[in-house]
Structures are given as C-alpha cells and as structure tokens.
Design an enzyme around this catalytic site. Sequence first.
Site, short mmCIF file in Angstrom:
data_model
loop_
_atom_site.label_atom_id
_atom_site.label_comp_id
_atom_site.label_asym_id
_atom_site.label_seq_id
_atom_site.Cartn_x
_atom_site.Cartn_y
_atom_site.Cartn_z
CD1 TRP A 226 -3.09 1.42 0.67
CD2 TRP A 226 -1.55 2.58 1.83
NE1 TRP A 226 -3.48 2.70 0.81
CE2 TRP A 226 -2.60 3.45 1.58
CE3 TRP A 226 -0.31 2.98 2.55
CZ2 TRP A 226 -2.68 4.57 2.12
CZ3 TRP A 226 -0.34 4.20 2.90
CH2 TRP A 226 -1.50 5.08 2.70
CE1 TYR A 230 -2.46 7.97 -0.85
CE2 TYR A 230 -0.49 8.85 0.08
CZ TYR A 230 -1.98 9.04 -0.20
OH TYR A 230 -2.35 10.37 0.04
CG ASP A 246 -7.36 2.78 0.34
OD1 ASP A 246 -6.21 3.41 0.82
OD2 ASP A 246 -8.13 2.92 0.34
#
Length: 290
Positions: A226, A230, A246
């Site tokens: 994640w 990101y 997410d």
Amino acid sequence: MVDGLVVRLAFRAPFDGEALLGWLAARAVPGVEEVDGDVYRRSLRLPRGPGVVELAMGTDSVRCRLWLEDERDIAAAEQSCRRLLDLDADPAVVAAHLGADPLIGGLVRGAPGLRVPGSVDGAELAVRAVLGQQISVAAARTGAGRLVAEHGDALPRPRGAVTALFPAAGVLAALDPARLPMPRARAVALVGLCRALADGGLRLDREVDRAQARRRLLALPGIGPWTAGYVAMRALGDPDVFLVEDLGVRHALRRLGGPDDPREARASAAAWAPWRSYASQHLWQAPAAA
C-alpha cells in the site's frame, strides 16, 4: 526575491478543482498547508530557498501566486504546482477508457475532470504515507503536524497559517525511533525511509525509474504494497496504480457490487489499465467512500 508574483497554470478541461481542493483541505498539514476559502496555500522547499504558493482553482486555469527567496526558483515552483494538481493530465483520454466500464463508468461520467493529486516533494509525500499507515486521514494529519512543529524549519516570510517547511529527510533520519510518538514499527519504518532518502540510495521524483523505486521502497522495513503504491501514484506520477489494499477503495467497490476478494478485485481492475490510479481516485471520492 519574488513577492506575490501571479502566473496562470493552464490545463486541459474538464478540471474538477473543487474536488481537488477538498482532497487537499482534508489532508492539509498544520504549519505547512492550509485552505483559506477557495485558496490552497503551502510552503515549498526549492533548490535555492524556501517559498510559499497560493493556488486558486479557476474554470480555464489555476491562479498561482508565489513568494520566493530567489527568482530563479520560479520555474521549479510552477512545475511543482503542476505536479501537485495533475495539470498535465488529459481527462478526455482517461474518461474515454474508464467511462465505458460497467462497474465504475458511472462514477467517471459523474465526476468529469477528476485529477489524481500529486506532490511537491517526493520525500515529504513518502514520510506522510508512512505516517498514514493503518490510521485515519485526520490522525495522519495530526502526526505530520507534530513532526513539523518539532522538526520543521521556520519560514523567513510566513503567510497566513503557513509558517514552516516540512522537515527534511536528513533531519528525520537522525531521530531516535524510540522517541517518536507512534508505534515502534512505524517509527522504525519512518527513520529507515528517511535514511535511504538522505544518503541517496532512494530517490522519489518524476525522473526516476518507477519500477526500481518501488522495489527499493519495498525492500525497506515497514514499507508494504500500500505504501509503495501510494508513493508511486502521488510522488512518482504513476497513472496505473490500483491500491487494492486500501479500505476506502475496497468499500467503494463493495457498494458498487464489485468483487470483495482482493485477488478478484485486482483481476477486475486489469481492464482499467493504464489508468488505474484514476480509477482508484474515483473510488476514493465516490459518494460515501469515506
């Protein structure tokens, strides 16, 4: 010195400046950023000194007002703002691909011109991503504000509530993880990330090889898919990141009747390539996605 210079930043219409302003407002770090009415204001760390920018979203351009210590930083400041607001995107191309999708097409058609917020500084964005691991947006904002208050550099010319620069990676790299007010694993991850950034082993800007940067991120302790995704989406400008891990994305998919299993969701999202970052943004900002 530049004192309030106004330039216009062009973009391809449509442009959903209101959604972008709301996204930035919800994540504005105290001391570094603020939204004042319809204006977004923040500090900038530039090659020749600090600066402050004010951005006002318009129908045909973004009004960018700059306060800089050195006029040679004007171009760098403008480019940073273009990256932050995703102004070089071609929304028609993205909409033509995603708007026909049976699952998310309605979201895309209902929010024309939605942008994927970028960043003005890859190192800052990465630190904020680590701070945001497994906590709410509001809690991450509070934690980042605490770092700024304790370790940020004061601006020589503050404007409004923007009074400091986000702490440099070299400053945070020297901290003792045991003394940071966060879970031990996250503190170790933050300091390890900053050490890799400070010693040059990791670069997070638009010129680097994205795949290589993601591999180096994932090799660091406490950096998972994640966080790496990101950072790739917002700092490296990768338009094709799908953050299946997410919770906001997963909740939005579930409400749309999409697959709940992460593997099935990832397989379903393959049809959205090469614009999966925009699909993720539409899912994040779908009604009730929060």
